[in-house]
Write an enzyme that holds these catalytic residues in place. Sequence first.
Site, PDB file in Angstrom:
ATOM      1  CG  HIS A 169      -5.290  -0.375  -3.315  1.00 57.43           C
ATOM      2  ND1 HIS A 169      -4.672  -1.351  -4.063  1.00 57.43           N
ATOM      3  CD2 HIS A 169      -5.791  -1.004  -2.220  1.00 57.43           C
ATOM      4  CE1 HIS A 169      -4.783  -2.520  -3.448  1.00 57.43           C
ATOM      5  NE2 HIS A 169      -5.470  -2.341  -2.335  1.00 57.43           N
ATOM      6  CE1 TYR A 192      -9.243  -0.709  -0.472  1.00 61.71           C
ATOM      7  CE2 TYR A 192      -9.893  -2.663   0.771  1.00 61.71           C
ATOM      8  CZ  TYR A 192      -8.941  -1.719   0.444  1.00 61.71           C
ATOM      9  OH  TYR A 192      -7.699  -1.765   1.019  1.00 61.71           O
ATOM     10  CE1 TYR A 222      -3.178  -2.807  -0.092  1.00 57.56           C
ATOM     11  CE2 TYR A 222      -4.206  -1.889   1.869  1.00 57.56           C
ATOM     12  CZ  TYR A 222      -4.215  -2.803   0.836  1.00 57.56           C
ATOM     13  OH  TYR A 222      -5.238  -3.702   0.724  1.00 57.56           O
TER      14      TYR A 222
END
Length: 450
Positions: free
Chosen positions: A403, A313, A112
Amino acid sequence: MAENPISELPSDKNQSAMGTKYSSSLVPAAIVVFPVSGKVLMWAADLPGGFGNDTSNSGRTVTSVFDPDSCTITEREVATVTGGRSEDRMSIYDETLDVWTSGLNMMTGRGYHAQATLSDGRIFTIGGSWSGPLGGKNGEIFDPLLNTWSWLHECIVAPMLTNDSRGIFCADNHPWLFGWKNGSVFQAGPSKAMNWYGTSGSGSHFHAGYRGSDADSMNGNAIMFDAINGKILTLGRAPSYSAEYSTTAAYVITINEPFTESSVKVVEQMHYPRAYANSVLLLTGEVFVNGELWNPKTERFTVIAQMPVPRTYYSTAILLPDATVLTGGGGFCWAFCNDPSANHFDIQIFQPPYLLNSDNSTASRPKIISVSTKTVTVGSSLRISTNVMSKEFAFLRYGSATHSINTDQRRIVLDHKLVAGTRPTYLMDLPSSSVSNGYEGARRQKPSIF
């Protein structure tokens, strides 16, 4: 890149359409457009609809390739891809050879995080405590010529942390990074504090001010819609990664010289509060957000065609070479989904208003007939012939998205003049290297017209 857009925009900007839906063998959690063929690489994790429970092959990445011309999807077994469950690894895909290779490991494990291509072709990354050690994820840089990762110890991560309810595990996730002049990087969010990073030597850090009255904006979007003038649109957010309400907030950031404070302007809010959304820069400079379209001239959002499939998501969206938008995915649970319907094993094509007439029929589109050269350098000239008179030319950069992050998309409008010829022919002077990284990476771009 859009090579066949239209010469005049339709008068009714609400016209738009969601096209055919195509089934996929995976949930496309990440996508990238190939610069040569225009095909789309889509990948998930160790499993096609989830991650974290295949202990037999934790380093595997399930992939597929979508061909927009034939509308077919080909399954694969893994662009530069870094981090994740195998957190310090780097994989490189060569489109011309159609092979994946393992690259040199990063200096530390990350997940991430975000990365940005610099004006000199190097790749900068920072953050990413979802995988590997918690905290201390300062910057590092990959040099493709030397095939090396190196620490940038002075590119400190601390100033860009959010006040996330889950602490450092999420506080350095998904930074909004933009490569800029002379190897610099601008971090626009999601922290309310903005920062500059220098990539020479051991790196450097400079505070760039705050994003106006905006709070920490985890899982919001940031899009450089005007690379000549350093304009960045930010939209949507939540104060923490999860268990928080999203907002309709929207801002425009303007950056100029590296390592100076940016300016921030509040613009009209979106029609719907959003987090985990996807934003795509269109050839007109407008920004597509599923269900809305932002106009950079009016700085307003317009409601457009609604999606028939929830894209939440782990969904993605990206501009295709024919100027349409691919949207897909959503769901993608840890280990398995308690509700299987949460996973969306499909993609769909959105047709923006500029491809349609007011009655939603297909609009006629100009074509680039010839280009004087396939390789351009900063400050050089380019000659383009078209089949009809055209009012604007622009470079749009190929993107890669996951993302809610797509740090590579940007648009550079080109100054042009009509010259003599048997068909409409235009001569344009390309910006100098002092303009921005938005153009200096031009070998990864194609011209578009409208």
